[in-house]
Design a protein around this motif. Structure first.
Motif, PDB file in Angstrom:
ATOM      1  N   VAL B 367     -24.455 -40.154  35.921  1.00 23.43           N
ATOM      2  CA  VAL B 367     -23.064 -40.417  35.528  1.00 23.43           C
ATOM      3  C   VAL B 367     -22.706 -41.824  35.977  1.00 23.43           C
ATOM      4  CG1 VAL B 367     -22.107 -39.445  37.670  1.00 23.43           C
ATOM      5  CG2 VAL B 367     -20.671 -39.580  35.639  1.00 23.43           C
ATOM      6  N   GLU B 368     -21.907 -42.483  35.146  1.00 21.53           N
ATOM      7  CA  GLU B 368     -21.314 -43.772  35.495  1.00 21.53           C
ATOM      8  C   GLU B 368     -19.846 -43.506  35.833  1.00 21.53           C
ATOM      9  OE1 GLU B 368     -22.888 -46.691  35.313  1.00 21.53           O
ATOM     10  OE2 GLU B 368     -24.667 -46.186  34.138  1.00 21.53           O
ATOM     11  N   PHE B 369     -19.321 -44.188  36.826  1.00 23.06           N
ATOM     12  CA  PHE B 369     -17.942 -43.920  37.229  1.00 23.06           C
ATOM     13  C   PHE B 369     -16.915 -44.852  36.578  1.00 23.06           C
ATOM     14  CE2 PHE B 369     -20.273 -41.558  40.360  1.00 23.06           C
ATOM     15  CZ  PHE B 369     -19.493 -40.428  40.520  1.00 23.06           C
ATOM     16  N   GLU B 370     -17.380 -45.754  35.737  1.00 21.10           N
ATOM     17  CA  GLU B 370     -16.450 -46.742  35.198  1.00 21.10           C
ATOM     18  C   GLU B 370     -15.293 -46.109  34.428  1.00 21.10           C
ATOM     19  OE1 GLU B 370     -18.266 -49.672  32.722  1.00 21.10           O
ATOM     20  OE2 GLU B 370     -16.337 -50.666  32.355  1.00 21.10           O
ATOM     21  N   ARG B 376     -10.447 -44.376  38.042  1.00 26.38           N
ATOM     22  CA  ARG B 376      -9.627 -45.402  37.400  1.00 26.38           C
ATOM     23  C   ARG B 376      -8.224 -45.420  37.996  1.00 26.38           C
ATOM     24  NH1 ARG B 376      -9.218 -44.620  31.336  1.00 26.38           N
ATOM     25  NH2 ARG B 376      -8.312 -46.705  31.407  1.00 26.38           N
ATOM     26  N   ALA B 377      -7.641 -44.244  38.204  1.00 32.74           N
ATOM     27  CA  ALA B 377      -6.295 -44.186  38.790  1.00 32.74           C
ATOM     28  C   ALA B 377      -6.288 -44.874  40.147  1.00 32.74           C
ATOM     29  CB  ALA B 377      -5.835 -42.737  38.921  1.00 32.74           C
ATOM     30  N   ALA B 378      -7.402 -44.730  40.883  1.00 33.06           N
ATOM     31  CA  ALA B 378      -7.508 -45.292  42.235  1.00 33.06           C
ATOM     32  C   ALA B 378      -8.035 -46.725  42.222  1.00 33.06           C
ATOM     33  CB  ALA B 378      -8.430 -44.416  43.077  1.00 33.06           C
ATOM     34  N   LEU B 379      -8.376 -47.258  41.053  1.00 34.39           N
ATOM     35  CA  LEU B 379      -9.023 -48.576  40.951  1.00 34.39           C
ATOM     36  C   LEU B 379     -10.288 -48.625  41.805  1.00 34.39           C
ATOM     37  CD1 LEU B 379      -5.820 -50.810  40.883  1.00 34.39           C
ATOM     38  CD2 LEU B 379      -7.382 -50.351  38.988  1.00 34.39           C
ATOM     39  N   ARG B 380     -11.066 -47.563  41.708  1.00 33.56           N
ATOM     40  CA  ARG B 380     -12.339 -47.484  42.422  1.00 33.56           C
ATOM     41  C   ARG B 380     -13.428 -47.043  41.442  1.00 33.56           C
ATOM     42  NH1 ARG B 380     -11.743 -43.113  46.186  1.00 33.56           N
ATOM     43  NH2 ARG B 380     -13.571 -43.862  47.249  1.00 33.56           N
ATOM     44  N   ASN B 381     -13.270 -47.445  40.186  1.00 32.27           N
ATOM     45  CA  ASN B 381     -14.166 -46.944  39.137  1.00 32.27           C
ATOM     46  C   ASN B 381     -15.404 -47.827  38.962  1.00 32.27           C
ATOM     47  OD1 ASN B 381     -12.074 -48.704  38.250  1.00 32.27           O
ATOM     48  ND2 ASN B 381     -12.607 -48.301  36.123  1.00 32.27           N
ATOM     49  N   HIS B 382     -16.240 -47.811  39.995  1.00 34.24           N
ATOM     50  CA  HIS B 382     -17.529 -48.499  39.964  1.00 34.24           C
ATOM     51  C   HIS B 382     -18.582 -47.522  40.442  1.00 34.24           C
ATOM     52  CE1 HIS B 382     -15.187 -52.114  39.585  1.00 34.24           C
ATOM     53  NE2 HIS B 382     -14.536 -51.814  40.694  1.00 34.24           N
ATOM     54  N   GLY B 383     -19.801 -47.736  39.983  1.00 37.41           N
ATOM     55  CA  GLY B 383     -20.908 -47.002  40.564  1.00 37.41           C
ATOM     56  C   GLY B 383     -21.533 -46.003  39.625  1.00 37.41           C
ATOM     57  N   ARG B 384     -22.559 -45.362  40.154  1.00 28.38           N
ATOM     58  CA  ARG B 384     -23.421 -44.506  39.358  1.00 28.38           C
ATOM     59  C   ARG B 384     -24.055 -43.480  40.292  1.00 28.38           C
ATOM     60  NH1 ARG B 384     -26.760 -44.771  34.708  1.00 28.38           N
ATOM     61  NH2 ARG B 384     -28.850 -44.010  35.137  1.00 28.38           N
ATOM     62  N   LEU B 385     -24.357 -42.324  39.754  1.00 27.45           N
ATOM     63  CA  LEU B 385     -24.968 -41.255  40.551  1.00 27.45           C
ATOM     64  C   LEU B 385     -26.034 -40.581  39.699  1.00 27.45           C
ATOM     65  CD1 LEU B 385     -23.138 -38.567  42.664  1.00 27.45           C
ATOM     66  CD2 LEU B 385     -24.661 -37.838  40.840  1.00 27.45           C
ATOM     67  N   MET B 401     -27.340 -42.227  44.859  1.00 23.96           N
ATOM     68  CA  MET B 401     -26.059 -42.669  44.306  1.00 23.96           C
ATOM     69  C   MET B 401     -25.577 -43.951  44.938  1.00 23.96           C
ATOM     70  SD  MET B 401     -23.675 -39.849  46.238  1.00 23.96           S
ATOM     71  CE  MET B 401     -25.006 -38.638  46.121  1.00 23.96           C
ATOM     72  N   CYS B 402     -24.726 -44.592  44.183  1.00 26.16           N
ATOM     73  CA  CYS B 402     -23.947 -45.731  44.642  1.00 26.16           C
ATOM     74  C   CYS B 402     -22.607 -45.441  44.001  1.00 26.16           C
ATOM     75  CB  CYS B 402     -24.619 -47.003  44.122  1.00 26.16           C
ATOM     76  SG  CYS B 402     -23.549 -48.416  44.092  1.00 26.16           S
ATOM     77  N   ALA B 403     -21.786 -44.658  44.686  1.00 29.67           N
ATOM     78  CA  ALA B 403     -20.663 -43.986  44.018  1.00 29.67           C
ATOM     79  C   ALA B 403     -19.432 -43.917  44.904  1.00 29.67           C
ATOM     80  CB  ALA B 403     -21.079 -42.557  43.640  1.00 29.67           C
ATOM     81  N   PRO B 404     -18.239 -43.999  44.285  1.00 26.10           N
ATOM     82  CA  PRO B 404     -17.022 -43.814  45.079  1.00 26.10           C
ATOM     83  C   PRO B 404     -17.006 -42.412  45.690  1.00 26.10           C
ATOM     84  CG  PRO B 404     -16.506 -43.911  42.706  1.00 26.10           C
ATOM     85  CD  PRO B 404     -17.964 -44.217  42.855  1.00 26.10           C
ATOM     86  N   ASP B 405     -16.616 -42.333  46.968  1.00 22.80           N
ATOM     87  CA  ASP B 405     -16.643 -41.053  47.705  1.00 22.80           C
ATOM     88  C   ASP B 405     -18.055 -40.469  47.761  1.00 22.80           C
ATOM     89  OD1 ASP B 405     -13.979 -40.993  48.458  1.00 22.80           O
ATOM     90  OD2 ASP B 405     -13.336 -39.971  46.647  1.00 22.80           O
TER      91      ASP B 405
END
Lengths: 471, 471
Positions: B367-370, B376-385, B401-405
């Protein structure tokens, strides 16, 4: 009119769209009817705009930690509330556009209008009758507002109107402190509004554990005026609306009604189905099939009053969509209960809540986050978490929390409860350092001390070292 | 001297203190010896000071989102790096004090000095011999610094000295981009330093999945200069240290050596045990017992080179402490592998890493988090898992992963892998909305599409609705 359809879906919200997805896999002979704006409650007026507001509010609130971190200039930051609300609407529009794409290619299979049941196979849409083998009802819900408050006009806001405002306050009252009330009151307080919150009960954010209600109440009172056991009465006064509850009174510019949501079932024609209805006009719905009685009519999502949560509504639409096209409805197991309030700290209830446990057969394990290492490093060391386990089997039954990163701890616990794990099995997982999950581990170990021993160590019951920096 | 002891613990870090806890439950006839400062690597120079630095850096970095959120004044914020470092040391001192409390009441059972093995039952501490039935070695590790760099004196920093600095930069080079290099380079860049990072390989933060390395590399390059496949050479020039790798050169004020940690075993006298040693001078250690050969000598924590992670060191000390006092060592199962890098987005590897999987028998879900709603709401939409599952059994094998949270998603996956769950079983848990766990669900569903079907729906395999706001 024309040929009878296989199914008609009434409502194109989360549950209706989830049903639609299953229906489209199985037939082209369907109709989806929606009254009012298309797009889900979640995207339009629910989860997404509220979370967008909360993210801005929490980002701004963080300035209070800046001095301690060594960051200068935090006191000069300003929240531009009209700009915050503009971003909420812009992102909301994008989320709504996403929801609209689910129905945009349906042509005549989608219809705007008010659908009313005439019987278990017939729907009237603005004077035109449609016949179908089955019907999926997913008309959603709307915010509760006492009839007499409508007289206050624009001064009364709900989630339907809040995000449409150009500006808010500077003084607002929030009436009702369930999930929505807690989220909005804290977010608006953090954005600089003077907030007074009132709730008739004592439970905050759906917590039933009194230790957690006390914790959350104390934290919220640092940011707002909060009256519990307080039924609020409103009257218009010079300069605003007076909210009064006993000796407490406050004059505000707007009142946000956060008193829950009510199913949109009044005009649905449920009485034509011949099934018994309760005093709210609600038929019995089987939560395993979404079926009303033995009819080929299914009631899914917020409208059945089960749990007005997106993930439950999506599951219910999914179940209804499959069952509406099946010869015999399949009974589906429902997921472990999970509810989250995106306050800071996060509130969550997982599995069986505290007030539905049998105290004689339950062990409680708790942790306070005030001295937790990572939470201290992050200046987020507030909150408390409780886990509940069965005294005999050591199986995890539930958890409640008001805890930093609680939304994530709640998911971990939800998996454990779904898998019927014991406290000791959950303690067998690796927990990195330093993470908030170590706080959960402390609560689990605390519970384990009241449970029968499972041996010297299976590494699952690896004991704490008793050193703050390691825990 | 005097009577022989039951056991001697060499090293009072995380592993030594975990061993001590078990030893004290079983005997009073023990000694714990520590060379150099008391307090754990974690509390003194590792996890805790680095996380404290990172929290300040991320809080400051968040200002870049303020404009978009509707918060004014972010551009005028300043990071006061000396103040940030003072807070790091103040909190560090408190964490160290916590660790010291574990040994402060030991009286003559604790001793400062260099312990050297004379044989499997004898330890020399600064000229005094102690005999014991068993010995627990937990001497820890230290940062690797090439011998020739010592000539650059104060210009070379490691985690041992970094947090002691009154100020840093403004130009720093970070050599090595494992967990420590990634964390420190990003934190210092976010605090306003000009950072140039060099690593001899291509792996960043321990990721082995090339898609994730590419993702993390691209994200880091927005904040710093990053050279991979780059062996750095240093020389003193006017105005600082020149770091050169091929055609790339940069002059900096300090160089942070983040090239890994090496076990403190050289002066331990391991050669007196009569067990074979490898080229590093390391004996074989059984990871289930921590035992060296068949001796009643145990090597635990960073010093055995297994995994320099606190939670592993604590487990190893726990195992060694129990086994040192037992007639026969017990073999303990070790936990699911879990490593986390507290960068933003978080990096994590759980279970079997990508590069140790058999591609022919593995299904990958990503999954891509973009475009992820909450991110997106948190402006943290980067990364992938990415999740990895066994093609035949559908069992989860690992994830990177390299993912928010990501730190939390990693724990959820670690529990699933520990419990040997299939992709479908994990999909049976409730996932709230809107949360980052929905991103993990997308990756799991993505994997499930490449796995044998498990039926139309067990609700565990409830399909996506295809609507951005709902996913």
């Amino acid at each position: 009119m024309g040929q009878p359809l296989d199914t008609i879906i009434i409502g194109a919200g989360t549950a209706g769209l989830a049903a639609l997805r299953e229906v489209r896999k199985r037939t082209e002979r369907y109709l989806i009817v929606n009254e009012g704006p298309w797009g889900t409650t979640c995207a339009r007026v629910g989860c997404m705009p509220s979370k967008t507001l909360i993210e801005a509010a929490n980002a701004f609130h963080r300035r209070l930690a800046f001095g301690e971190f060594g960051i200068r200039g935090g006191a000069d930051l300003k929240a531009d509330l009209p700009a915050v609300l503009r971003r909420v609407r812009a992102l909301r529009d994008d989320f709504v556009a996403g929801a609209l794409r689910a129905t945009e290619d349906l042509g005549e299979a989608s219809l705007s209008g008010r659908a009313v049941l005439l019987d278990a196979n017939t729907v009237d849409v603005d004077g035109v009758r449609y016949h179908a083998d089955s019907i999926i009802l997913a008309p959603g819900s709307r915010p509760v507002v006492p009839e007499e408050w409508l007289a206050f006009g624009d001064h009364i806001l709900t989630t339907d109107t809040l995000f449409e405002q150009e500006n808010l306050g500077p003084r607002v009252a929030v009436i009702g402190m369930g999930a929505i009330g807690v989220e909005l009151s804290q977010a608006l307080a953090r954005l600089g509004l003077e907030v007074a919150a009132f709730t008739t009960g004592h439970a905050l954010g759906g917590l039933s554990d009194p230790t957690l209600n006390a914790e959350l109440g104390a934290l919220l009172r640092k940011e707002m005026v909060l009256h519990t056991h307080a039924k609020a009465e409103l009257r218009e006064v010079a300069g605003g609306i007076e909210v009064r509850s006993g000796a407490n009174r406050v004059v505000v510019d707007q009142v946000i009604a956060a008193m829950g949501r009510t199913p949109n079932i009044e005009h649905l024609g449920l009485e034509t189905l011949g099934e018994p209805l309760d005093e709210r006009g609600m038929p019995q719905v089987d939560p395993q099939t979404q079926q009303i009685g033995r009819l080929r009519v299914f009631l899914a999502g917020d409208a059945n009053g089960h749990a007005p949560l997106l993930h439950e509504g999506a599951d219910e639409g999914h179940i209804a969509g499959m069952n509406a096209l099946a010869a015999e409805p399949t009974r589906f197991a429902r997921r472990t209960r999970l509810s989250i309030v995106f306050s800071d700290p996060n509130v969550a209830v997982v599995g069986t809540p505290f007030d539905r446990l049998d105290p004689a057969h339950t062990v409680v394990g708790a942790v306070e986050f005030e001295r937790h290492g990572r939470a201290r490093a992050a200046l987020r060391n507030h909150g408390r978490l409780c886990v509940y386990a069965d005294k005999g089997s050591a199986r995890l039954l539930g958890a409640e929390m008001c805890a930093p990163d609680g939304e994530h701890l709640a998911h971990l616990l939800a998996l454990a409860i779904t898998q019927k794990l014991t406290v000791h099995q959950l303690l067998g997982m690796p927990i990195y350092h330093p993470v908030l999950e170590e706080g959960l581990r402390t609560a689990l170990r605390n519970a384990a001390r009241h449970l029968p021993e499972v041996g010297e160590s299976d590494l699952a019951a690896c004991q704490p070292i008793g050193v703050a920096a390691l825990e």
